[in-house]
Design an enzyme around this catalytic site. Structure first.
Site, PDB file in Angstrom:
ATOM      1  N   LEU A  10      47.587  17.764  41.143  1.00 29.10           N
ATOM      2  CA  LEU A  10      46.871  18.600  42.090  1.00 29.10           C
ATOM      3  C   LEU A  10      47.558  19.931  42.342  1.00 29.10           C
ATOM      4  O   LEU A  10      46.930  20.882  42.788  1.00 29.10           O
ATOM      5  CB  LEU A  10      46.697  17.865  43.427  1.00 29.10           C
ATOM      6  CG  LEU A  10      45.836  16.598  43.359  1.00 29.10           C
ATOM      7  CD1 LEU A  10      45.919  15.838  44.666  1.00 29.10           C
ATOM      8  CD2 LEU A  10      44.402  16.939  43.027  1.00 29.10           C
ATOM      9  N   GLY A  14      57.696  24.583  45.689  1.00 27.65           N
ATOM     10  CA  GLY A  14      59.137  24.599  45.780  1.00 27.65           C
ATOM     11  C   GLY A  14      59.772  23.233  45.930  1.00 27.65           C
ATOM     12  O   GLY A  14      60.905  23.015  45.512  1.00 27.65           O
ATOM     13  N   MET A  15      59.063  22.280  46.521  1.00 27.52           N
ATOM     14  CA  MET A  15      59.644  20.965  46.766  1.00 27.52           C
ATOM     15  C   MET A  15      59.352  19.962  45.662  1.00 27.52           C
ATOM     16  O   MET A  15      60.013  18.943  45.559  1.00 27.52           O
ATOM     17  CB  MET A  15      59.102  20.409  48.085  1.00 27.52           C
ATOM     18  CG  MET A  15      59.605  21.147  49.301  1.00 27.52           C
ATOM     19  SD  MET A  15      61.323  20.769  49.631  1.00 27.52           S
ATOM     20  CE  MET A  15      61.167  19.094  50.221  1.00 27.52           C
ATOM     21  N   VAL A  18      52.504  17.550  43.282  1.00 30.07           N
ATOM     22  CA  VAL A  18      51.577  16.701  44.019  1.00 30.07           C
ATOM     23  C   VAL A  18      50.531  16.159  43.051  1.00 30.07           C
ATOM     24  O   VAL A  18      49.958  16.910  42.263  1.00 30.07           O
ATOM     25  CB  VAL A  18      50.872  17.477  45.148  1.00 30.07           C
ATOM     26  CG1 VAL A  18      49.945  16.544  45.925  1.00 30.07           C
ATOM     27  CG2 VAL A  18      51.892  18.093  46.083  1.00 30.07           C
ATOM     28  N   ASP A 126      55.787  24.263  60.471  1.00 32.71           N
ATOM     29  CA  ASP A 126      55.115  25.177  59.541  1.00 32.71           C
ATOM     30  C   ASP A 126      53.605  25.054  59.670  1.00 32.71           C
ATOM     31  O   ASP A 126      52.882  24.937  58.679  1.00 32.71           O
ATOM     32  CB  ASP A 126      55.556  24.897  58.104  1.00 32.71           C
ATOM     33  CG  ASP A 126      55.221  26.066  57.161  1.00 32.71           C
ATOM     34  OD1 ASP A 126      55.024  27.197  57.650  1.00 32.71           O
ATOM     35  OD2 ASP A 126      55.166  25.844  55.938  1.00 32.71           O
TER      36      ASP A 126
END
Length: 340
Positions: A10, A14-15, A18, A126
């Site tokens: 998807l 940065g992390m 998905v 955030d």
């Protein structure tokens, strides 16, 4: 990944990446897989595990919940509810600002979501238009609490700030501890964006937006009267001067002509009538579309700062740079949860 069969990618950020996945019983979930470089840090894994534990306690009508996770896995991963929908950022960017009545209804739902998030001991950190999904059964707040784990990845990047310029609170900008009042500030910035098509501190580089947030008054000249006072109070520079989330929820209900009872908001968000017409059609179309059926190759890595980490002197990401269903990780794609 664990007991979940991945069927499509998807997005990425940065992390990590998905993916859309299915449980053994066929339930669709969004699986976030952490980048190996981050997962190698013991400090990151500890933070990640702690935030997952807190996030799993969140149980609200307007949140997309964590359903499973393995912070000690190789790689570490997190699964959240898959929510077909449209982000608020896409809705406003594509179809313009909203009238005051749907903004007030949206605000009440988001305030109720923050109540559930804060009750679990989590601070979102955030909240922004791309972290709010519009679904057929109401809006959803995504990525609550997970972004704090990203702090460890920012420690080695000089000048990096966790959060999104224009939506961060002043205390977050200058690196002070943040609490629930920081989310109140961000929520009011989101409502100003929904009502006017722009954040209360305008546009510009990260430095410009952060300076205005800390030192200048927000521009609320285009807000309708029924929104102006509520939003202005939430944008107070000092955290203790902002209303609590419970007070804010009551104010939004009162401003919308409700009877002052929080539980009268929820039935009015069952269905699509509360949203602007074109947005409702888009949400309905997105929710009825079948999810992706085939996996796509992993994205190439970029040297650019990850979403949610803003380098001084660079242009911040737009409130919602990517469109689609779902959950995200930073500006990872659109899913039910984001990694920072």
């Amino acid at each position: 990944m664990g007991r979940y069969r991945i069927v499509a990618r998807l997005g990425a950020g940065g992390m990590g990446r998905v993916y859309l996945a299915h449980s053994p019983g066929g339930r669709p979930v969004a699986v976030k897989v952490v980048r190996s470089e981050l997962a190698e840090s013991e400090d990151f894994r500890r933070r990640f595990a702690r935030e997952i534990t807190a996030a799993r306690r969140v149980n609200g009508a307007f949140t997309a919940g964590v359903v499973d996770a393995d912070p000690d896995g190789s790689p570490a991963w997190l699964a959240t509810t898959y929510v077909p929908g449209v982000s608020l950022g896409d809705a406003v960017a594509g179809h313009g600002p909203w009238a005051s009545e749907p903004v007030l209804a949206l605000g009440a739902a988001l305030a109720e979501a923050l109540e559930a998030i804060h009750a679990a001991g989590v601070v979102h950190r955030d909240l922004k238009p791309s972290n709010i999904l519009l679904a057929v059964d109401g809006p959803r707040v995504i990525d609550f609490g997970i972004s704090v784990a990203a702090e460890v990845s920012a420690l080695t990047q000089t000048g990096m700030t966790i959060g999104t310029p224009g939506f961060m609170s002043p205390e977050q900008v200058i690196g002070q501890p943040v609490g629930p009042a920081s989310d109140i500030f961000s929520l009011s910035a989101v409502l100003a964006y929904a009502a006017t098509g722009a954040g209360p501190f305008g546009t510009g580089t990260a430095h410009v937006l952060n300076y205005r947030t800390v030192h200048e008054h927000p521009d609320l000249s285009l807000l309708p009267p029924e929104l102006h006072q509520v939003v202005a109070a939430c944008l107070a520079k000092q955290p203790h001067q902002r209303p609590t989330v419970t007070t804010l929820l009551h104010q939004l209900i009162q401003a919308g002509g409700r009877d002052g009872q929080a539980d009268t908001i929820t039935p009015q968000l069952n269905g699509l009538d509360w949203m602007p017409g074109q947005v409702a059609l888009l949400v309905q179309k997105r929710s009825s579309a079948p999810p992706p059926a085939t996996a796509s190759p992993p994205p190439s890595r970029s040297a650019a700062p990850p979403p949610g980490l803003t380098a001084p002197g660079t242009l911040p990401s737009p409130p919602d740079a990517v469109g689609g269903t779902a959950v995200t990780a930073g500006n990872i794609g659109r899913v039910c949860c984001r990694f920072g």
